[in-house]
Enzyme design. Structure first.
Site, PDB file in Angstrom:
ATOM      1  CD  GLU A   1      20.677  34.345 -20.080  1.00 51.84           C
ATOM      2  OE1 GLU A   1      21.497  33.690 -19.426  1.00 51.84           O
ATOM      3  OE2 GLU A   1      20.985  34.977 -21.111  1.00 51.84           O
TER       4      GLU A   1
ATOM      5  CB  CYS B   1      21.368  30.691 -11.958  1.00 46.02           C
ATOM      6  SG  CYS B   1      21.951  32.313 -12.434  1.00 46.02           S
TER       7      CYS B   1
HETATM    8  P1  NAD Z   1      10.823  28.622 -12.845  1.00 51.49           P
HETATM    9  O1  NAD Z   1      11.320  28.133 -14.137  1.00 51.49           O
HETATM   10  O2  NAD Z   1       9.914  27.767 -12.046  1.00 51.49           O
HETATM   11  O3  NAD Z   1      10.070  30.036 -12.994  1.00 51.49           O
HETATM   12  C1  NAD Z   1      10.531  31.070 -13.801  1.00 51.49           C
HETATM   13  C2  NAD Z   1       9.365  31.839 -14.367  1.00 51.49           C
HETATM   14  O4  NAD Z   1       8.544  30.965 -15.134  1.00 51.49           O
HETATM   15  C3  NAD Z   1       8.448  32.487 -13.322  1.00 51.49           C
HETATM   16  O5  NAD Z   1       8.119  33.786 -13.755  1.00 51.49           O
HETATM   17  C4  NAD Z   1       7.229  31.596 -13.296  1.00 51.49           C
HETATM   18  O6  NAD Z   1       6.043  32.289 -12.997  1.00 51.49           O
HETATM   19  C5  NAD Z   1       7.172  31.055 -14.711  1.00 51.49           C
HETATM   20  N1  NAD Z   1       6.588  29.711 -14.786  1.00 51.49           N
HETATM   21  C6  NAD Z   1       6.668  28.735 -13.851  1.00 51.49           C
HETATM   22  N2  NAD Z   1       6.009  27.630 -14.266  1.00 51.49           N
HETATM   23  C7  NAD Z   1       5.529  27.901 -15.498  1.00 51.49           C
HETATM   24  C8  NAD Z   1       4.769  27.163 -16.454  1.00 51.49           C
HETATM   25  N3  NAD Z   1       4.390  25.908 -16.228  1.00 51.49           N
HETATM   26  N4  NAD Z   1       4.456  27.770 -17.611  1.00 51.49           N
HETATM   27  C9  NAD Z   1       4.848  29.021 -17.862  1.00 51.49           C
HETATM   28  N5  NAD Z   1       5.560  29.775 -16.982  1.00 51.49           N
HETATM   29  C10 NAD Z   1       5.896  29.233 -15.829  1.00 51.49           C
HETATM   30  O7  NAD Z   1      12.151  28.956 -12.093  1.00 51.49           O
HETATM   31  P2  NAD Z   1      12.335  29.250 -10.586  1.00 51.49           P
HETATM   32  O8  NAD Z   1      12.203  27.993  -9.819  1.00 51.49           O
HETATM   33  O9  NAD Z   1      11.507  30.427 -10.215  1.00 51.49           O
HETATM   34  O10 NAD Z   1      13.878  29.721 -10.565  1.00 51.49           O
HETATM   35  C11 NAD Z   1      14.928  28.892 -10.272  1.00 51.49           C
HETATM   36  C12 NAD Z   1      15.635  28.387 -11.503  1.00 51.49           C
HETATM   37  O11 NAD Z   1      16.003  29.424 -12.362  1.00 51.49           O
HETATM   38  C13 NAD Z   1      16.918  27.680 -11.117  1.00 51.49           C
HETATM   39  O12 NAD Z   1      16.983  26.484 -11.812  1.00 51.49           O
HETATM   40  C14 NAD Z   1      18.012  28.642 -11.554  1.00 51.49           C
HETATM   41  O13 NAD Z   1      19.232  28.044 -11.870  1.00 51.49           O
HETATM   42  C15 NAD Z   1      17.383  29.302 -12.729  1.00 51.49           C
HETATM   43  N6  NAD Z   1      17.961  30.623 -12.939  1.00 51.49           N
HETATM   44  C16 NAD Z   1      18.722  30.856 -14.061  1.00 51.49           C
HETATM   45  C17 NAD Z   1      19.299  32.107 -14.256  1.00 51.49           C
HETATM   46  C18 NAD Z   1      20.192  32.403 -15.432  1.00 51.49           C
HETATM   47  O14 NAD Z   1      20.499  33.580 -15.643  1.00 51.49           O
HETATM   48  N7  NAD Z   1      20.626  31.430 -16.202  1.00 51.49           N
HETATM   49  C19 NAD Z   1      19.079  33.108 -13.323  1.00 51.49           C
HETATM   50  C20 NAD Z   1      18.309  32.814 -12.211  1.00 51.49           C
HETATM   51  C21 NAD Z   1      17.746  31.584 -12.035  1.00 51.49           C
END
Ligand code: NAD
Length: 455
Positions: A209, A243
């Site tokens: 997602e 998002c």
């Molecule tokens: P992110 O991708 O940085 O983090 C998400 C998860 O991934 C967290 O649990 C984090 O600990 C983990 N993570 C971060 N870096 C990692 C790595 N290098 N290796 C493994 N895991 C890692 O996202 P964010 O900045 O926390 O959230 C914002 C983004 O999420 C926005 O782009 C938003 O659009 C998207 N989002 C999408 C949805 C959807 O349903 N499509 C919902 C909410 C947010």
């Protein structure tokens, strides 16, 4: 490896078949609901201390979704999980065909920060409903919400069934080395790629997602007042850290001025301010600086007030923007709303199509043929007509992205299917069967086969 033991324990529990029992699943869902009710106040306190999200916002955009998913699953589970009859084709007669619905096994759910309860617990609930065991890794960024979920789950459920691992990149990287039967990830497209690559090593199915720039297209025949009200609510909910928020507006030139005035008026009516609870903080200093740098004062129509100490950015509208401006490069994910005007819908459609497929798209119009043209020509995850964001609240609609905005979907039955395997079975009776398929092959048998299969 660091987490091998807990995963092994969960796999053993899954293999004991206890989670396959519908009674077990329904009991766990009911237990989850009553624990959430019991601890709801702690959940509100935790999220308020993380980024000043009010009880109203938390109930309506987080807790409600979790309860709704639990209630739907309890009601619909017997139907969803039932064996399904399928037709049998001529070549196999006499026989019967059916599908057995089974859980996948040990699932990993990785949550994100912007709706920390919603985006961690809805997939977790869905995985339970489908009969799996779950390891949840919530986002570390709103740390209080991560702790409150870990405490509720780890103190009240056997770890071999549900377990929360708190942590950031090192913990998630370790977890991703393990073999799961399903990984469900919400977050950015960049990290989605990392998750997908890690899953590929074990051929683990994934649901991603992800993110993207979601446009709202507004044509001259719209109801301007209603449009402004719905857009302002959807954009500044959670201070734009949603998002599926409308990322930018594409407005037909003829109504641009009138719409801008209506948008500004609506911001005033909704009274967003740091001092009240209608508005949340920007999640952290890093995102605050990123967003502040995107406010191009030359395009400022209204808003633009910032305060680094309180991580406050007022609802901001930028006008006369074009597709080449820096704000149009990446997902904004904050309370800045660029407005681009257009005269030719075909040009706009082409602009959208040259970019990654959006997670959502919104159309505000009374023109049905224009609406259908956009729906026919543009690919995007999901969306709404004459509204924004609210499609996510109807769990009869599958929710998910397409292309770079994600793969797979959830909510209601779509989620249940996502965490299940549909096992296809052909059942033959002993006794009579035509002998054509067995050797020795003859011309006569070939003639019969061709007559029966009719190809
Ligand atoms: P992110 O991708 O940085 O983090 C998400 C998860 O991934 C967290 O649990 C984090 O600990 C983990 N993570 C971060 N870096 C990692 C790595 N290098 N290796 C493994 N895991 C890692 O996202 P964010 O900045 O926390 O959230 C914002 C983004 O999420 C926005 O782009 C938003 O659009 C998207 N989002 C999408 C949805 C959807 O349903 N499509 C919902 C909410 C947010």
């Amino acid at each position: 490896m660091k987490y091998s033991k807990i995963i092994k324990t969960q796999r053993e529990f899954f293999n004991s078949n206890q989670t396959k029992d519908l009674g077990f699943r329904i009991t766990q869902l009911k237990k989850f609901k009553s624990l959430l009710k019991e601890h709801e106040t702690e959940f509100y306190k935790a999220i308020y201390s993380d980024f000043k999200k009010s009880e109203f916002d938390t109930y309506s955009s987080e807790m409600y979704f979790v309860y709704d998913e639990i209630n739907t699953a309890i009601k619909k589970l017997p139907k969803w999980a039932k064996r399904k009859r399928n037709k049998t084709n001529m070549a196999n007669l006499p026989a019967s065909s059916f599908t057995v619905v089974e859980p996948l096994g040990v699932c990993l759910v990785i949550g994100t920060w912007n709706y920390p309860y919603h985006l961690s617990l809805v997939p977790l609930i869905t995985a339970i409903a489908a009969g799996n065991t779950v390891i949840l890794k919530p986002s570390e960024i709103p740390s209080e919400t991560s702790t409150v979920m870990a405490k509720l789950i780890n103190d009240n459920f056997p770890h071999e069934f549900l377990y929360v691992i708190e942590g950031s990149i090192p913990e998630t990287t370790e977890l991703l080395k393990e073999r799961f039967d399903k990984i469900f990830f919400s977050g950015s497209t960049a990290i989605g790629r990392i998750v997908y690559q890690a899953a590929a090593k074990h051929l683990t199915p994934v649901t991603l997602e992800l993110s993207g720039k979601s446009p709202a297209i507004i044509t001259k025949d719209t109801n301007i007042k209603e449009t402004a009200k719905r857009i302002i609510w959807a954009k500044f909910l959670n201070a734009g850290q949603t998002c599926i928020a409308p990322d930018y507006l594409l407005v037909e030139k003829a109504i641009e001025k009138e719409l801008l005035i209506a948008l500004k008026t609506q911001i005033e009516v909704f009274d967003y301010a740091y001092k009240n609870d209608n508005y949340v903080q920007i999640i952290n200093a890093r995102n605050f600086s990123r967003l502040e740098a995107l406010i191009d004062r030359e395009h400022l129509y209204c808003g633009g007030q910032t305060n680094a100490k309180t991580r406050f950015i007022s609802p901001t509208i930028l006008s006369d923007v074009n597709f080449e401006d820096p704000i149009m490069k990446d997902e904004i994910f904050g309370p800045l709303l660029p407005v681009i005007s257009f005269t030719d819908i075909d040009v706009i459609i082409q602009e959208i199509k040259t970019r990654p497929k959006p997670l959502s798209l919104y159309i505000f119009t009374k023109n049905k043929s224009l609406r259908d043209k956009i729906l026919h020509e543009v690919s995007f995850g999901g969306g709404a007509i004459n509204d924004a964001v609210m499609h996510i609240s109807n769990n009869n609609l599958a929710f998910g992205g397409v292309g770079e905005s994600g793969m797979g979907s959830y909510h209601g039955e779509a989620g249940f299917k996502n965490f299940s395997h549909y096992k296809s079975i052909l059942q033959k009776p002993f006794g009579f069967e035509p002998n054509f398929k067995y050797p020795p092959y003859t011309k006569k048998k070939l003639g019969w086969i061709k007559r029966i299969l009719r190809n």
